[in-house]
Design a protein around this motif. Structure first.
Motif, short mmCIF file in Angstrom:
data_model
loop_
_atom_site.label_atom_id
_atom_site.label_comp_id
_atom_site.label_asym_id
_atom_site.label_seq_id
_atom_site.Cartn_x
_atom_site.Cartn_y
_atom_site.Cartn_z
N LYS A 34 0.83 -1.21 0.00
CA LYS A 34 0.00 0.00 0.00
C LYS A 34 0.86 1.26 0.00
CE LYS A 34 -4.13 0.17 1.75
NZ LYS A 34 -5.26 0.22 2.67
N LEU A 35 1.99 1.17 0.71
CA LEU A 35 2.88 2.35 0.79
C LEU A 35 3.51 2.67 -0.57
CD1 LEU A 35 4.88 2.00 4.14
CD2 LEU A 35 3.33 3.83 3.47
N ASP A 38 1.53 5.02 -2.33
CA ASP A 38 1.23 6.24 -1.58
C ASP A 38 1.94 7.43 -2.23
OD1 ASP A 38 0.11 6.40 1.52
OD2 ASP A 38 1.22 8.16 0.82
N ASP A 39 1.29 8.57 -2.21
CA ASP A 39 1.92 9.73 -2.88
C ASP A 39 2.79 10.56 -1.94
OD1 ASP A 39 0.00 10.72 -1.27
OD2 ASP A 39 -1.07 11.88 -2.81
N SER A 41 1.92 11.88 1.01
CA SER A 41 1.20 12.90 1.77
C SER A 41 1.10 12.50 3.24
CB SER A 41 -0.20 13.06 1.17
OG SER A 41 -0.91 11.86 1.36
N ASP A 43 -1.20 11.14 4.63
CA ASP A 43 -1.90 9.86 4.79
C ASP A 43 -0.98 8.70 5.13
OD1 ASP A 43 -4.15 11.16 4.26
OD2 ASP A 43 -4.35 10.53 2.17
N SER A 44 0.29 8.80 4.75
CA SER A 44 1.21 7.68 4.99
C SER A 44 1.46 7.43 6.48
CB SER A 44 2.52 7.90 4.26
OG SER A 44 3.10 9.11 4.70
#
Lengths: 156, 256
Positions: A34-35, A38-39, A41, A43-44
């Motif tokens: 999932k990481l 990840d962009d 941001s 959210d990580s």
């Protein structure tokens, strides 16, 4: 939800193996996977605390002392975030197969090794080979899904 | 700017989680409450783990069953071989008692006095007769293997029908599989075993001896070995060629 299911499958496999088997760390593979998409941001941050929670629950179930897998999981997430963060987002989709493999490999190797490193014990070739024999198929499968998803996103 | 801020946040959260992890590691061993939490968590997980426990038990049972089965198969095979050997020994002792005139079960020998070219594979004449207590149906051996039985007896000589004769038919058994069939000659030097059910695992080299169901010959007299499958008929029965234990082309004396 996916991480909860992966954690339960990992637990299921460990019970089926009698507790002595080096079951692949599906939960951590899920987090790393999932990481990778990840962009970078805010959210990580979820990954750090999800790894922390998954680790502490694993420790409570299989180690008896909370902390070992908790620490290992958080370390893995921090390394993944730093390494992946160093690669520009434009360059992430191409030519990073080896780096992705190494990050996934790290997520499988470090957690089971940390308790042995802290408490002491024999980490020989046997340990490494058995661990690899179980985790490598899971890593390769995750790599396949990752590459397929990257390819599909390029088409779009 | 945003990247730096995010990076700092990641480090702050990561280090907080690490410190918390180390703190838990440090204090948990001295806290009794951890044991209770571990027990509680184990109890809660026992519900989703139940299928894995059942599957593991089934797997372990299956593995134990397979191991036991293999061990029993080996034991059965060994016992069959032992049984076959014992049957042969018993048959030798029994035939010695029945056919030997004296109390010693040593076999007697007779010389082949005639083997006519016209009936080369059918019969022989030996130099022993009624005066030597030869009786009709007495088995005749060469090198310890059955080669025929006495068909007619006169006072000083007898005729023995060979196992290669087409009219020589005796019930026989394959010792390893205990399959019953009929041993019969073809009149041209070949010995066959007929009426064996096809697909019963009969293999080349398996031993053939006389069967208990024969009235004229005692059971367990060795005849030879299975040499090859000749035919497997549509009726579900196979015919095998038998390699006789005795060399039927080179005997000058026989024992009885």
């Amino acid at each position: 939800m996916l991480l909860v299911i992966l954690w339960l499958i990992q637990d299921f496999l460990t019970v089926f193996g009698g507790g002595g088997m080096q079951v692949p760390g599906l939960f951590m593979l899920g987090i790393v996977y999932k990481l990778l998409f990840d962009d970078g941001s805010d959210d990580s941050l979820w990954a750090i605390w999800a790894a922390f929670a998954g680790g502490i629950l694993w420790d409570l179930r299989w180690v008896g002392i909370p902390g070992f897998f908790t620490l290992a999981h958080v370390i893995v997430v921090l390394i993944v975030l730093q390494v992946w963060g160093m690669i520009p987002p434009q360059a992430r989709d191409s030519g990073n197969t080896i780096i992705v493999f190494m990050l996934m490999e790290l997520s499988q190797l470090l957690p089971p090794m940390l308790p042995v490193l802290i408490l002491g014990g024999n980490i020989g070739w046997t340990f490494f080979l058995i661990q690899q024999a179980y985790s490598l198929p899971a890593i390769l499968f995750t790599m396949y899904i990752y590459l397929k998803r990257v390819k599909d996103s390029k088409k779009v | 700017m945003d990247n730096t801020r995010n990076n700092t946040r990641q480090w702050v959260h990561g280090l907080t989680a690490l410190i918390l992890g180390l703190f838990l590691l440090g204090i948990s061993s001295s806290l009794g409450v951890v044991k209770n939490i571990v027990d509680l968590w184990g109890t809660l997980l026992s519900v989703p783990e139940y299928p894995a426990v059942v599957m593991r038990e089934i797997y372990l049972d299956w593995r134990a069953w397979t191991r036991d089965k293999n061990s029993l198969n080996r034991e059965v095979k060994q016992l069959r071989e032992e049984n076959a050997q014992l049957r042969i020994e018993l048959a030798k002792l029994t035939s010695g008692k029945i056919y030997s005139d004296d109390k010693n079960s040593e076999s007697k020998t007779a010389r082949v006095t005639l083997r006519a070219p016209m009936s080369w594979w059918n019969e022989i004449r030996i130099d022993r007769g009624e005066v030597d207590k030869i009786t009709q149906g007495l088995p005749v051996f060469y090198n310890g293997y059955l080669i025929g039985r006495v068909s007619t007896v006169s006072s000083m000589s007898s005729w023995a029908e060979l196992i290669t004769s087409p009219s020589f038919m005796i019930p026989a058994v394959i010792e390893e599989t205990r399959e019953l069939g009929v041993v019969v000659g073809d009149g041209n030097g070949t010995v066959l075993m007929r009426y064996i059910p096809a697909g019963r695992g009969v293999k080349d080299g398996m031993k053939v001896s006389t069967a208990m169901i024969g009235e004229q010959l005692p059971p367990g007299l060795p005849i030879g070995k299975i040499a090859s499958e000749v035919s497997s008929g549509s009726d579900g029965y196979a015919t095998y060629r038998i390699d006789p234990g005795a060399d039927l082309s080179r005997f000058y004396t026989v024992s009885y």
